[in-house]
Scaffold this motif. Structure first.
Motif, PDB file in Angstrom:
ATOM      1  N   MET A   1       0.843  -1.170   0.000  1.00 33.64           N
ATOM      2  CA  MET A   1       0.000   0.000   0.000  1.00 33.64           C
ATOM      3  C   MET A   1       0.896   1.244   0.000  1.00 33.64           C
ATOM      4  N   ARG A   2       0.562   2.214  -0.799  1.00 33.63           N
ATOM      5  CA  ARG A   2       1.340   3.449  -0.876  1.00 33.63           C
ATOM      6  C   ARG A   2       0.538   4.608  -0.294  1.00 33.63           C
ATOM      7  N   PHE A   3       1.265   5.486   0.360  1.00 39.26           N
ATOM      8  CA  PHE A   3       0.677   6.702   0.885  1.00 39.26           C
ATOM      9  C   PHE A   3       1.462   7.870   0.318  1.00 39.26           C
ATOM     10  N   TYR A   4       0.768   8.895  -0.078  1.00 41.09           N
ATOM     11  CA  TYR A   4       1.410  10.058  -0.675  1.00 41.09           C
ATOM     12  C   TYR A   4       1.246  11.260   0.243  1.00 41.09           C
ATOM     13  N   PHE A   5       2.340  11.935   0.515  1.00 41.04           N
ATOM     14  CA  PHE A   5       2.333  13.066   1.421  1.00 41.04           C
ATOM     15  C   PHE A   5       2.646  14.365   0.688  1.00 41.04           C
ATOM     16  N   ASN A   6       2.523  14.361  -0.644  1.00 39.53           N
ATOM     17  CA  ASN A   6       2.846  15.550  -1.442  1.00 39.53           C
ATOM     18  C   ASN A   6       2.031  16.772  -1.029  1.00 39.53           C
ATOM     19  N   ASP A   7       0.749  16.585  -0.783  1.00 38.14           N
ATOM     20  CA  ASP A   7      -0.126  17.706  -0.430  1.00 38.14           C
ATOM     21  C   ASP A   7      -0.411  17.782   1.066  1.00 38.14           C
ATOM     22  N   ALA A   8       0.316  16.987   1.850  1.00 33.38           N
ATOM     23  CA  ALA A   8       0.064  16.932   3.291  1.00 33.38           C
ATOM     24  C   ALA A   8       0.582  18.193   3.978  1.00 33.38           C
ATOM     25  N   LEU A   9      -0.051  18.523   5.082  1.00 35.17           N
ATOM     26  CA  LEU A   9       0.381  19.634   5.917  1.00 35.17           C
ATOM     27  C   LEU A   9       1.376  19.089   6.938  1.00 35.17           C
ATOM     28  N   TRP A  10       2.650  19.383   6.752  1.00 38.83           N
ATOM     29  CA  TRP A  10       3.699  18.910   7.652  1.00 38.83           C
ATOM     30  C   TRP A  10       3.785  19.862   8.840  1.00 38.83           C
ATOM     31  N   ARG A  11       3.848  19.289  10.033  1.00 36.50           N
ATOM     32  CA  ARG A  11       3.896  20.078  11.260  1.00 36.50           C
ATOM     33  C   ARG A  11       5.155  19.734  12.045  1.00 36.50           C
ATOM     34  N   LYS A  12       5.703  20.735  12.707  1.00 35.36           N
ATOM     35  CA  LYS A  12       6.825  20.477  13.597  1.00 35.36           C
ATOM     36  C   LYS A  12       6.579  21.168  14.928  1.00 35.36           C
ATOM     37  N   SER A  13       7.239  20.693  15.947  1.00 32.10           N
ATOM     38  CA  SER A  13       7.060  21.219  17.290  1.00 32.10           C
ATOM     39  C   SER A  13       7.520  22.663  17.382  1.00 32.10           C
ATOM     40  N   SER A  14       6.824  23.433  18.192  1.00 33.01           N
ATOM     41  CA  SER A  14       7.248  24.812  18.426  1.00 33.01           C
ATOM     42  C   SER A  14       8.535  24.853  19.237  1.00 33.01           C
ATOM     43  N   ALA A  15       8.919  23.736  19.843  1.00 33.48           N
ATOM     44  CA  ALA A  15      10.156  23.655  20.620  1.00 33.48           C
ATOM     45  C   ALA A  15      11.381  23.436  19.736  1.00 33.48           C
ATOM     46  N   CYS A  16      11.204  23.393  18.432  1.00 38.01           N
ATOM     47  CA  CYS A  16      12.305  23.110  17.519  1.00 38.01           C
ATOM     48  C   CYS A  16      13.311  24.246  17.392  1.00 38.01           C
ATOM     49  N   GLY A  17      12.911  25.440  17.679  1.00 40.85           N
ATOM     50  CA  GLY A  17      13.835  26.568  17.516  1.00 40.85           C
ATOM     51  C   GLY A  17      14.080  26.859  16.050  1.00 40.85           C
ATOM     52  N   ASP A  18      15.336  26.769  15.610  1.00 43.47           N
ATOM     53  CA  ASP A  18      15.674  27.091  14.220  1.00 43.47           C
ATOM     54  C   ASP A  18      15.186  26.038  13.236  1.00 43.47           C
ATOM     55  N   GLY A  19      14.807  24.871  13.729  1.00 42.07           N
ATOM     56  CA  GLY A  19      14.254  23.832  12.862  1.00 42.07           C
ATOM     57  C   GLY A  19      15.263  23.017  12.097  1.00 42.07           C
ATOM     58  N   ALA A  20      16.544  23.225  12.339  1.00 43.68           N
ATOM     59  CA  ALA A  20      17.580  22.526  11.574  1.00 43.68           C
ATOM     60  C   ALA A  20      17.594  21.025  11.845  1.00 43.68           C
ATOM     61  N   SER A  21      17.260  20.610  13.046  1.00 45.81           N
ATOM     62  CA  SER A  21      17.334  19.185  13.371  1.00 45.81           C
ATOM     63  C   SER A  21      16.011  18.650  13.905  1.00 45.81           C
ATOM     64  N   CYS A  22      14.922  19.202  13.442  1.00 41.76           N
ATOM     65  CA  CYS A  22      13.598  18.793  13.908  1.00 41.76           C
ATOM     66  C   CYS A  22      12.978  17.737  13.001  1.00 41.76           C
ATOM     67  N   LEU A  23      12.060  17.000  13.575  1.00 42.79           N
ATOM     68  CA  LEU A  23      11.246  16.080  12.793  1.00 42.79           C
ATOM     69  C   LEU A  23       9.920  16.751  12.496  1.00 42.79           C
ATOM     70  N   GLU A  24       9.339  16.392  11.363  1.00 47.35           N
ATOM     71  CA  GLU A  24       8.015  16.884  10.985  1.00 47.35           C
ATOM     72  C   GLU A  24       7.072  15.699  10.872  1.00 47.35           C
ATOM     73  N   VAL A  25       5.800  15.940  11.145  1.00 48.74           N
ATOM     74  CA  VAL A  25       4.779  14.900  11.132  1.00 48.74           C
ATOM     75  C   VAL A  25       3.622  15.351  10.257  1.00 48.74           C
ATOM     76  N   ALA A  26       3.073  14.413   9.459  1.00 48.28           N
ATOM     77  CA  ALA A  26       1.900  14.712   8.622  1.00 48.28           C
ATOM     78  C   ALA A  26       1.012  13.475   8.541  1.00 48.28           C
TER      79      ALA A  26
END
Length: 69
Positions: A1-26
């Motif tokens: 089964m394939r899932f496509y995240f091309n149009d997904a809204l990716w979110r990251k934690s507000s605790a990430c700061g500059d975001g250089a080493s953060c994970l995103e979730v969608a």
């Protein structure tokens, strides 16, 4: 089964700061995607993701102390 995240809204934690080493979730349908800043990622089922984020403590095999994750 394939899932496509091309149009997904990716979110990251507000605790990430500059975001250089953060994970995103969608979400895409019944799947949850997780990616790093380079776009490398994993896909979880909703149930697996819920179990992962609901866990308070994890003890790795061979370890005696639980670490707060």
């Amino acid at each position: 089964m394939r899932f496509y995240f091309n149009d997904a809204l990716w979110r990251k934690s507000s605790a990430c700061g500059d975001g250089a080493s953060c994970l995103e979730v969608a979400r895409s349908g019944s799947a949850v995607g997780v990616r790093d800043a380079r776009g490398v990622g994993l896909v979880f089922s909703e149930l697996a993701w819920h179990k992962f984020i609901s866990a308070k403590f994890y003890t790795a095999p061979g370890m005696t102390d639980a670490c707060e994750c």
